[in-house]
Scaffold this motif. Structure first.
Motif, PDB file in Angstrom:
ATOM      1  N   ILE A 238       0.839  -1.203   0.000  1.00 29.10           N
ATOM      2  CA  ILE A 238       0.000   0.000   0.000  1.00 29.10           C
ATOM      3  C   ILE A 238       0.870   1.248   0.000  1.00 29.10           C
ATOM      4  O   ILE A 238       0.604   2.206  -0.737  1.00 29.10           O
ATOM      5  N   ALA A 239       1.924   1.261   0.803  1.00 23.50           N
ATOM      6  CA  ALA A 239       2.829   2.418   0.855  1.00 23.50           C
ATOM      7  C   ALA A 239       3.466   2.671  -0.505  1.00 23.50           C
ATOM      8  O   ALA A 239       3.597   3.828  -0.935  1.00 23.50           O
ATOM      9  N   GLU A 240       3.841   1.626  -1.210  1.00 24.80           N
ATOM     10  CA  GLU A 240       4.441   1.781  -2.538  1.00 24.80           C
ATOM     11  C   GLU A 240       3.440   2.369  -3.528  1.00 24.80           C
ATOM     12  O   GLU A 240       3.760   3.284  -4.287  1.00 24.80           O
ATOM     13  N   ALA A 241       2.204   1.867  -3.495  1.00 23.25           N
ATOM     14  CA  ALA A 241       1.168   2.396  -4.385  1.00 23.25           C
ATOM     15  C   ALA A 241       0.880   3.860  -4.069  1.00 23.25           C
ATOM     16  O   ALA A 241       0.739   4.687  -4.977  1.00 23.25           O
ATOM     17  N   LEU A 242       0.814   4.191  -2.788  1.00 24.84           N
ATOM     18  CA  LEU A 242       0.581   5.590  -2.400  1.00 24.84           C
ATOM     19  C   LEU A 242       1.742   6.477  -2.832  1.00 24.84           C
ATOM     20  O   LEU A 242       1.528   7.616  -3.251  1.00 24.84           O
ATOM     21  N   GLY A 243       2.945   5.963  -2.745  1.00 24.79           N
ATOM     22  CA  GLY A 243       4.113   6.717  -3.185  1.00 24.79           C
ATOM     23  C   GLY A 243       4.008   7.110  -4.642  1.00 24.79           C
ATOM     24  O   GLY A 243       4.336   8.229  -5.034  1.00 24.79           O
ATOM     25  N   ILE A 244       3.529   6.188  -5.465  1.00 23.03           N
ATOM     26  CA  ILE A 244       3.341   6.474  -6.887  1.00 23.03           C
ATOM     27  C   ILE A 244       2.270   7.548  -7.074  1.00 23.03           C
ATOM     28  O   ILE A 244       2.455   8.506  -7.824  1.00 23.03           O
ATOM     29  N   LEU A 245       1.160   7.420  -6.362  1.00 26.56           N
ATOM     30  CA  LEU A 245       0.072   8.389  -6.486  1.00 26.56           C
ATOM     31  C   LEU A 245       0.473   9.780  -6.016  1.00 26.56           C
ATOM     32  O   LEU A 245       0.030  10.780  -6.570  1.00 26.56           O
ATOM     33  N   LEU A 246       1.297   9.848  -4.998  1.00 27.57           N
ATOM     34  CA  LEU A 246       1.643  11.129  -4.395  1.00 27.57           C
ATOM     35  C   LEU A 246       2.838  11.816  -5.043  1.00 27.57           C
ATOM     36  O   LEU A 246       3.121  12.971  -4.719  1.00 27.57           O
ATOM     37  N   ARG A 247       3.520  11.132  -5.939  1.00 30.55           N
ATOM     38  CA  ARG A 247       4.660  11.753  -6.618  1.00 30.55           C
ATOM     39  C   ARG A 247       4.220  12.992  -7.368  1.00 30.55           C
ATOM     40  O   ARG A 247       3.174  13.017  -8.019  1.00 30.55           O
TER      41      ARG A 247
ATOM     42  N   HIS B 161     -13.645   1.379   0.377  1.00 33.06           N
ATOM     43  CA  HIS B 161     -12.482   1.124   1.240  1.00 33.06           C
ATOM     44  C   HIS B 161     -11.466   2.265   1.183  1.00 33.06           C
ATOM     45  O   HIS B 161     -10.825   2.573   2.193  1.00 33.06           O
ATOM     46  N   LEU B 162     -11.326   2.886   0.025  1.00 32.64           N
ATOM     47  CA  LEU B 162     -10.424   4.032  -0.070  1.00 32.64           C
ATOM     48  C   LEU B 162     -10.935   5.175   0.805  1.00 32.64           C
ATOM     49  O   LEU B 162     -10.159   5.807   1.531  1.00 32.64           O
ATOM     50  N   ARG B 163     -12.240   5.443   0.754  1.00 34.28           N
ATOM     51  CA  ARG B 163     -12.826   6.478   1.610  1.00 34.28           C
ATOM     52  C   ARG B 163     -12.582   6.125   3.082  1.00 34.28           C
ATOM     53  O   ARG B 163     -12.166   6.963   3.869  1.00 34.28           O
ATOM     54  N   ARG B 164     -12.824   4.889   3.433  1.00 37.90           N
ATOM     55  CA  ARG B 164     -12.618   4.450   4.822  1.00 37.90           C
ATOM     56  C   ARG B 164     -11.158   4.627   5.233  1.00 37.90           C
ATOM     57  O   ARG B 164     -10.861   5.083   6.336  1.00 37.90           O
ATOM     58  N   PHE B 165     -10.230   4.293   4.332  1.00 37.58           N
ATOM     59  CA  PHE B 165      -8.793   4.425   4.614  1.00 37.58           C
ATOM     60  C   PHE B 165      -8.422   5.881   4.845  1.00 37.58           C
ATOM     61  O   PHE B 165      -7.644   6.198   5.738  1.00 37.58           O
ATOM     62  N   THR B 166      -8.987   6.783   4.031  1.00 37.29           N
ATOM     63  CA  THR B 166      -8.637   8.208   4.195  1.00 37.29           C
ATOM     64  C   THR B 166      -9.273   8.802   5.446  1.00 37.29           C
ATOM     65  O   THR B 166      -8.698   9.713   6.049  1.00 37.29           O
TER      66      THR B 166
END
Length: 147
Positions: free
Chosen positions: A9-18, A136-141
């Motif tokens: 998940i951290a890796e995927a978020l890293g890509i999104l947040l770049r 699930h994304l909404r719940r995660f945020t």
């Protein structure tokens, strides 16, 4: 197992947040939208649509650039008729950045484009998967480490 999931998940978020990932998306969304609106000014316009009128100093942390960067980008948006400056009723020394009617229409179109772009990316997913992902994304945020 849980630690591996966290890393994934951290890796995927890293890509999104770049920054480059965001800039590419903003460029695609703003294509053909007119002078003054591009991948550089999009975050300021989008943040104003989310937060409402703000000073450049108050908007800076929301956008992730300093006050002078917000001011420069807001000036471009103002020249394009998307933003106007108004005196801050709580502080006569400050100005608020406010979306114009044209700015409101433009952000509505940008949101429509973004939603369509996301929907197209998820169109090949099996039935129910995209809905579950959104939930699930909404719940995660809301409940996750960024809350």
């Amino acid at each position: 197992m849980e630690n591996e999931l966290g890393h994934e998940i951290a890796e995927a978020l890293g890509i999104l947040l770049r920054r480059t990932t965001r800039a590419q998306l903003h460029k695609r969304l703003t294509e053909g939208m007119g002078e003054g609106l591009d991948e550089v000014t999009y975050p300021v316009l989008s943040a104003l649509a989310r937060t409402g009128p703000r000073s450049a100093a108050d908007l800076a942390p929301e956008v992730g650039i300093d006050r002078s960067g917000v001011t420069r980008r807001a000036s471009r948006l103002e020249s394009a008729g998307l933003v106007r400056r108004e005196a801050d009723p709580n502080d006569r020394r400050a100005n608020l950045l406010v979306l114009t009617d044209q700015g409101e229409r433009t952000t509505a179109e940008l949101r429509r484009r973004l939603a369509a772009h996301i929907a197209a990316a998820l169109s090949s997913w099996p039935p129910g998967e995209a809905e579950a992902f959104a939930h699930h994304l909404r719940r995660f945020t809301v409940d996750g480490p960024f809350a």
